[in-house]
Write a protein that holds these residues in place. Structure first.
Motif, PDB file in Angstrom:
ATOM      1  N   GLU A 138      36.266  36.006  22.025  1.00 14.26           N
ATOM      2  CA  GLU A 138      37.073  35.330  23.044  1.00 14.26           C
ATOM      3  C   GLU A 138      38.333  36.131  23.359  1.00 14.26           C
ATOM      4  OE1 GLU A 138      35.608  30.807  21.850  1.00 14.26           O
ATOM      5  OE2 GLU A 138      37.549  31.538  21.123  1.00 14.26           O
ATOM      6  N   GLU A 139      38.956  36.684  22.324  1.00 12.52           N
ATOM      7  CA  GLU A 139      40.156  37.501  22.542  1.00 12.52           C
ATOM      8  C   GLU A 139      39.806  38.783  23.301  1.00 12.52           C
ATOM      9  OE1 GLU A 139      42.887  36.181  22.247  1.00 12.52           O
ATOM     10  OE2 GLU A 139      42.700  34.699  20.666  1.00 12.52           O
ATOM     11  N   GLN A 140      38.692  39.387  22.948  1.00 17.93           N
ATOM     12  CA  GLN A 140      38.257  40.594  23.654  1.00 17.93           C
ATOM     13  C   GLN A 140      37.962  40.289  25.118  1.00 17.93           C
ATOM     14  OE1 GLN A 140      35.069  41.514  20.908  1.00 17.93           O
ATOM     15  NE2 GLN A 140      36.264  43.141  19.933  1.00 17.93           N
ATOM     16  N   SER A 141      37.328  39.158  25.372  1.00 19.88           N
ATOM     17  CA  SER A 141      37.038  38.765  26.758  1.00 19.88           C
ATOM     18  C   SER A 141      38.314  38.515  27.545  1.00 19.88           C
ATOM     19  CB  SER A 141      36.161  37.507  26.783  1.00 19.88           C
ATOM     20  OG  SER A 141      34.888  37.785  26.275  1.00 19.88           O
ATOM     21  N   MET A 142      39.275  37.856  26.913  1.00 19.99           N
ATOM     22  CA  MET A 142      40.532  37.581  27.614  1.00 19.99           C
ATOM     23  C   MET A 142      41.301  38.869  27.850  1.00 19.99           C
ATOM     24  SD  MET A 142      42.316  35.434  29.187  1.00 19.99           S
ATOM     25  CE  MET A 142      43.973  34.969  29.676  1.00 19.99           C
ATOM     26  N   ALA A 143      41.310  39.780  26.885  1.00 21.48           N
ATOM     27  CA  ALA A 143      41.986  41.072  27.091  1.00 21.48           C
ATOM     28  C   ALA A 143      41.360  41.809  28.264  1.00 21.48           C
ATOM     29  CB  ALA A 143      41.921  41.925  25.822  1.00 21.48           C
ATOM     30  N   ALA A 144      40.038  41.780  28.344  1.00 20.59           N
ATOM     31  CA  ALA A 144      39.345  42.441  29.454  1.00 20.59           C
ATOM     32  C   ALA A 144      39.678  41.748  30.778  1.00 20.59           C
ATOM     33  CB  ALA A 144      37.832  42.439  29.215  1.00 20.59           C
ATOM     34  N   LYS A 145      39.756  40.415  30.768  1.00 22.59           N
ATOM     35  CA  LYS A 145      40.069  39.680  31.988  1.00 22.59           C
ATOM     36  C   LYS A 145      41.486  39.993  32.467  1.00 22.59           C
ATOM     37  CE  LYS A 145      39.149  36.809  35.268  1.00 22.59           C
ATOM     38  NZ  LYS A 145      38.191  37.220  36.314  1.00 22.59           N
ATOM     39  N   VAL A 146      42.440  40.012  31.554  1.00 23.72           N
ATOM     40  CA  VAL A 146      43.814  40.332  31.940  1.00 23.72           C
ATOM     41  C   VAL A 146      43.871  41.762  32.490  1.00 23.72           C
ATOM     42  CG1 VAL A 146      46.192  40.624  31.142  1.00 23.72           C
ATOM     43  CG2 VAL A 146      44.862  38.654  30.361  1.00 23.72           C
ATOM     44  N   ALA A 147      43.192  42.680  31.816  1.00 25.99           N
ATOM     45  CA  ALA A 147      43.169  44.073  32.308  1.00 25.99           C
ATOM     46  C   ALA A 147      42.577  44.136  33.714  1.00 25.99           C
ATOM     47  CB  ALA A 147      42.374  44.956  31.347  1.00 25.99           C
ATOM     48  N   GLU A 148      41.526  43.369  33.937  1.00 33.30           N
ATOM     49  CA  GLU A 148      40.873  43.323  35.257  1.00 33.30           C
ATOM     50  C   GLU A 148      41.808  42.743  36.319  1.00 33.30           C
ATOM     51  OE1 GLU A 148      37.693  40.110  36.861  1.00 33.30           O
ATOM     52  OE2 GLU A 148      36.991  41.309  35.164  1.00 33.30           O
ATOM     53  N   LEU A 149      42.711  41.841  35.905  1.00 34.27           N
ATOM     54  CA  LEU A 149      43.603  41.179  36.858  1.00 34.27           C
ATOM     55  C   LEU A 149      44.903  41.935  37.121  1.00 34.27           C
ATOM     56  CD1 LEU A 149      43.144  37.426  35.820  1.00 34.27           C
ATOM     57  CD2 LEU A 149      42.357  38.553  37.926  1.00 34.27           C
ATOM     58  N   ILE A 150      45.158  43.015  36.401  1.00 34.99           N
ATOM     59  CA  ILE A 150      46.409  43.750  36.614  1.00 34.99           C
ATOM     60  C   ILE A 150      46.518  44.242  38.056  1.00 34.99           C
ATOM     61  CG2 ILE A 150      47.741  45.813  36.012  1.00 34.99           C
ATOM     62  CD1 ILE A 150      46.682  45.417  33.104  1.00 34.99           C
ATOM     63  N   GLN A 151      45.478  44.896  38.557  1.00 36.15           N
ATOM     64  CA  GLN A 151      45.541  45.437  39.917  1.00 36.15           C
ATOM     65  C   GLN A 151      45.630  44.327  40.971  1.00 36.15           C
ATOM     66  OE1 GLN A 151      42.317  47.954  41.180  1.00 36.15           O
ATOM     67  NE2 GLN A 151      43.458  48.683  42.951  1.00 36.15           N
ATOM     68  N   PRO A 152      44.731  43.316  40.975  1.00 42.36           N
ATOM     69  CA  PRO A 152      44.860  42.289  42.017  1.00 42.36           C
ATOM     70  C   PRO A 152      46.157  41.484  41.925  1.00 42.36           C
ATOM     71  CG  PRO A 152      42.988  41.805  40.565  1.00 42.36           C
ATOM     72  CD  PRO A 152      43.524  43.137  40.170  1.00 42.36           C
ATOM     73  N   THR A 153      46.665  41.289  40.728  1.00 40.76           N
ATOM     74  CA  THR A 153      47.938  40.582  40.575  1.00 40.76           C
ATOM     75  C   THR A 153      49.073  41.420  41.155  1.00 40.76           C
ATOM     76  OG1 THR A 153      47.139  39.397  38.617  1.00 40.76           O
ATOM     77  CG2 THR A 153      49.530  39.552  38.893  1.00 40.76           C
TER      78      THR A 153
END
Length: 169
Positions: A138-153
């Motif tokens: 779950e932590e790995q998935s959330m880290a990946a999700k946050v990383a994925e959201l850096i550019q669109p954010t």
């Protein structure tokens, strides 16, 4: 004085539990302020629910060993978590600072669960490994999700700022 692996395991459980309580404080403060960033809000709300499950798994492990969370660690880290969440609020680029901090914090939690799994195995405490592996995933998935959201954010922040709209949250 040498410590046995069971004592080290209990300390690791308490530390990881306090870390999850800190994470909840941070995320619950941030999610209240993400009106203009729905993808991040959705990700944080989902991870808050996951974090409650992670906390419960840690408490179950502690209880099975006849112990419980550390009130001192939890109180201190809860305070730190609230201060961290509030620390970026005056900044014009609050959303960006929080996104960077969340990415770092998720990776910190990944390290904590990796260590906890190693200690649990060394202590012969295999009964909770599946739950801790789930927490790690779950932590790995959330880290990946946050990383994925850096550019669109960042893009959303730029668009709002360029149009004169409030972009911090």
């Amino acid at each position: 004085m040498a410590l046995d692996t069971r004592s080290i395991y209990i300390t690791a459980l308490k530390n990881t539990h306090a870390l999850e309580m800190q994470a909840l404080q941070i995320m619950e403060r941030q999610v209240e302020r993400l009106q203009r960033y729905p993808e991040m809000e959705t990700a944080l709300r989902r991870h808050i629910e996951e974090t409650h499950g992670q906390r419960d798994r840690l408490e179950e492990a502690l209880t099975s060993l006849g112990d419980g969370p550390s009130a001192l660690k939890e109180g201190f880290l809860g305070f730190v978590g609230n201060m961290m969440a509030l620390g970026h609020t005056p900044a014009q680029d609050e959303i960006l600072k929080n996104t960077f901090a969340n990415h770092a914090f998720e990776n910190f939690e990944i390290a904590a669960y990796t260590s906890l799994l190693t200690i649990a195995e060394a202590a012969g405490q295999g009964g909770h490994l599946a739950g801790f592996r789930q927490s790690l995933q779950e932590e790995q998935s959330m880290a990946a999700k946050v990383a994925e959201l850096i550019q669109p954010t960042t893009v959303r922040y730029l668009e709002l700022s360029a149009s004169g709209e409030k972009a911090d949250r």
